[in-house]
Write a protein that holds these residues in place. Structure first.
Motif, mmCIF file in Angstrom:
data_model
loop_
_atom_site.group_PDB
_atom_site.id
_atom_site.type_symbol
_atom_site.label_atom_id
_atom_site.label_comp_id
_atom_site.label_asym_id
_atom_site.label_seq_id
_atom_site.Cartn_x
_atom_site.Cartn_y
_atom_site.Cartn_z
ATOM 1 N N VAL A 27 22.991 62.114 69.978
ATOM 2 C CA VAL A 27 22.887 61.803 68.554
ATOM 3 C C VAL A 27 23.160 60.315 68.364
ATOM 4 N N THR A 28 22.292 59.654 67.610
ATOM 5 C CA THR A 28 22.470 58.239 67.305
ATOM 6 C C THR A 28 22.623 58.083 65.797
ATOM 7 N N ILE A 29 23.637 57.298 65.393
ATOM 8 C CA ILE A 29 23.866 57.007 63.975
ATOM 9 C C ILE A 29 23.335 55.612 63.690
ATOM 10 N N GLN A 30 22.549 55.502 62.621
ATOM 11 C CA GLN A 30 22.035 54.213 62.179
ATOM 12 C C GLN A 30 22.707 53.848 60.851
ATOM 13 N N ASN A 31 23.003 52.563 60.705
ATOM 14 C CA ASN A 31 23.523 52.022 59.449
ATOM 15 C C ASN A 31 22.545 50.952 58.994
ATOM 16 N N ASN A 32 21.898 51.190 57.878
ATOM 17 C CA ASN A 32 20.870 50.286 57.360
ATOM 18 C C ASN A 32 19.806 50.006 58.426
ATOM 19 N N MET A 66 16.131 64.554 72.442
ATOM 20 C CA MET A 66 16.070 65.638 73.412
ATOM 21 C C MET A 66 14.891 65.369 74.333
ATOM 22 N N LYS A 67 14.622 66.256 75.266
ATOM 23 C CA LYS A 67 13.540 66.036 76.237
ATOM 24 C C LYS A 67 12.199 65.796 75.561
ATOM 25 N N GLU A 68 11.949 66.495 74.463
ATOM 26 C CA GLU A 68 10.658 66.405 73.779
ATOM 27 C C GLU A 68 10.517 65.145 72.934
ATOM 28 N N GLY A 69 11.596 64.416 72.713
ATOM 29 C CA GLY A 69 11.552 63.220 71.869
ATOM 30 C C GLY A 69 12.663 63.245 70.834
ATOM 31 N N SER A 70 12.563 62.367 69.857
ATOM 32 C CA SER A 70 13.588 62.242 68.811
ATOM 33 C C SER A 70 13.205 63.009 67.562
ATOM 34 N N THR A 71 14.217 63.469 66.842
ATOM 35 C CA THR A 71 13.995 64.088 65.542
ATOM 36 C C THR A 71 13.743 62.995 64.514
ATOM 37 N N ASP A 72 13.246 63.374 63.358
ATOM 38 C CA ASP A 72 13.169 62.437 62.242
ATOM 39 C C ASP A 72 14.592 62.124 61.803
ATOM 40 N N PRO A 73 14.812 60.967 61.182
ATOM 41 C CA PRO A 73 16.160 60.656 60.680
ATOM 42 C C PRO A 73 16.608 61.682 59.644
ATOM 43 N N SER A 74 17.909 61.929 59.626
ATOM 44 C CA SER A 74 18.485 62.843 58.628
ATOM 45 C C SER A 74 18.353 62.229 57.236
ATOM 46 N N SER A 75 18.657 63.014 56.242
ATOM 47 C CA SER A 75 18.723 62.468 54.878
ATOM 48 C C SER A 75 19.800 61.394 54.849
#
Length: 127
Positions: A27-32, A66-75
């Motif tokens: 899991v990666t957290i993005q800020n701005n 995950m192996k298949e790639g990244s999810t879309d960003p959360s809300s």
């Protein structure tokens, strides 16, 4: 995200992001839009990731890899870090004896000022 709650104000420079993602994913957290922290979710999908906030507006999102790639960003979740309020008292009249009313004048300046509390009561503030 379970925490922090959206549209939160804080004076603390760090926050722990808690939520549920795909089990055992990175899991990666993005800020701005900038990566500010990462970790691995547990087998039940839960994760806790501590991140530093920037003064002012912080818009947090999370993605899971995950192996298949990244999810879309959360809300997005918005947190405002406010560590620089300014309060200056200029004039105090009266109130030198117990039970007397005192008049206090001063300056309360802050980009995110909601209210000023004096002795447990909300003070009248001119804009």
């Amino acid at each position: 995200m379970e925490t922090p709650q959206g549209k939160t104000y804080t004076n603390q420079g760090k926050v722990i992001v808690k939520a549920i993602a795909i089990p055992a994913s990175t899991v990666t957290i993005q800020n701005n839009g900038e990566n500010v922290g990462s970790g691995t979710s547990k087998q039940d999908g839960t994760f806790n990731i501590s991140i530093k906030l920037k003064n002012g507006l912080n818009t947090l999102t999370a993605t899971a890899l995950m192996k298949e790639g990244s999810t879309d960003p959360s809300s997005p979740v918005t947190i405002i870090l406010d560590q620089k309020p300014k309060l200056a008292i200029d004039v105090i009249n009266g109130g030198s004896e117990k039970g007397q009313v005192a008049t206090v004048r001063g300056l309360a300046k802050d980009d995110y000022l909601d209210k000023v509390i004096i002795n447990g009561k909300e003070a009248e503030v001119d804009s």
